[in-house]
Design a protein around this motif. Structure first.
Motif, mmCIF file in Angstrom:
data_model
loop_
_atom_site.group_PDB
_atom_site.id
_atom_site.type_symbol
_atom_site.label_atom_id
_atom_site.label_comp_id
_atom_site.label_asym_id
_atom_site.label_seq_id
_atom_site.Cartn_x
_atom_site.Cartn_y
_atom_site.Cartn_z
ATOM 1 N N PRO A 29 0.769 -1.159 0.067
ATOM 2 C CA PRO A 29 -0.066 0.046 -0.106
ATOM 3 C C PRO A 29 0.962 1.144 -0.032
ATOM 4 O O PRO A 29 0.446 2.228 -0.626
ATOM 5 N N GLU A 30 1.934 1.295 0.555
ATOM 6 C CA GLU A 30 2.706 2.457 0.660
ATOM 7 C C GLU A 30 3.464 2.683 -0.535
ATOM 8 O O GLU A 30 3.480 3.840 -1.276
ATOM 9 N N GLN A 33 0.720 4.126 -3.197
ATOM 10 C CA GLN A 33 -0.091 5.169 -2.499
ATOM 11 C C GLN A 33 -0.769 6.010 -3.666
ATOM 12 O O GLN A 33 -1.783 6.677 -3.403
ATOM 13 N N TYR A 34 0.038 6.291 -4.795
ATOM 14 C CA TYR A 34 -0.449 7.148 -5.841
ATOM 15 C C TYR A 34 -1.125 6.468 -6.829
ATOM 16 O O TYR A 34 -1.560 7.303 -7.820
ATOM 17 N N THR A 38 -3.773 -1.333 -5.199
ATOM 18 C CA THR A 38 -2.518 -2.229 -5.002
ATOM 19 C C THR A 38 -2.842 -3.453 -6.160
ATOM 20 O O THR A 38 -4.080 -3.477 -6.532
ATOM 21 N N LYS A 98 10.434 -0.160 -1.588
ATOM 22 C CA LYS A 98 10.427 0.992 -1.016
ATOM 23 C C LYS A 98 11.707 1.073 -0.078
ATOM 24 O O LYS A 98 12.319 1.831 0.317
ATOM 25 N N ASN A 134 1.771 13.063 -5.939
ATOM 26 C CA ASN A 134 2.940 12.384 -6.112
ATOM 27 C C ASN A 134 4.139 13.088 -6.395
ATOM 28 O O ASN A 134 4.742 13.230 -7.524
#
Length: 175
Positions: A29-30, A33-34, A38, A98, A134
């Motif tokens: 999800p992170e 996020q934009y 997912t 990430k 973003n």
């Protein structure tokens, strides 16, 4: 097979065997996020197949981003054909795991893709687009020499399209 190579990375075509590594990125999800949502495993398989089809149709798509020093899959970056307000244009996109953010990998891979788009594919311009929220991706686009092209709506959210022109082609036109 290596498609592009940089100082720290190489980019190669995605294969179905990349499904699990790519799922770890696109289901987070992170990281997403934009994005509208997912990805589940089925959508990741379709995504890889879409890119494999793009390799045949356009000689480009999103490629696996691999660290040279240990052959670790850390994301995807490449050129896809995208619609920006009824115009189909070449667009640089990327997703990086990430724990590899803020290390310059997305920028390094995207610069290689921009140069490939201009020098090998002979595109006169290339785009990037993302949501207005973003900011990290917009900063990478600026590092590629991109400027704001237009703001438009897609997926019920305002998007920003950025563009950079092939200056080599522009110089050739003026001769």
């Amino acid at each position: 097979m290596k498609k592009l190579e940089t100082e720290r990375l190489y980019l190669r075509e995605l294969v179905m065997e990349d499904k699990d590594a790519l799922y770890n990125i696109l289901s987070d999800p992170e990281t997403m996020q934009y994005y509208p949502q997912t990805f589940d495993e089925v959508k990741v398989k379709r995504w890889i197949q879409w890119n494999m089809d793009n390799y045949q149709k356009y000689n480009h798509g999103l490629w696996a981003v691999i660290l040279k020093n240990n052959d670790e899959f850390i994301g995807e970056c490449g050129i896809t054909m995208q619609e920006i307000e009824n115009e189909i244009v070449p667009e640089i996109g990327f997703h990086i795991q990430k724990n590899y953010w803020n290390k310059g990998y997305a920028t390094e891979a995207a610069i290689a893709c921009r140069d490939y788009a201009f020098n090998t594919l002979n595109y006169s311009k290339i785009f990037s687009y993302t949501t207005l929220r973003n900011i990290p991706s917009q900063k990478i686009a600026k590092k590629l020499g991109m400027q704001t092209y237009k703001i438009f709506e897609k997926n019920d959210e305002n998007q920003i399209a950025q563009i950079v022109f092939n200056t080599k082609q522009d110089k050739n036109r003026s001769k």
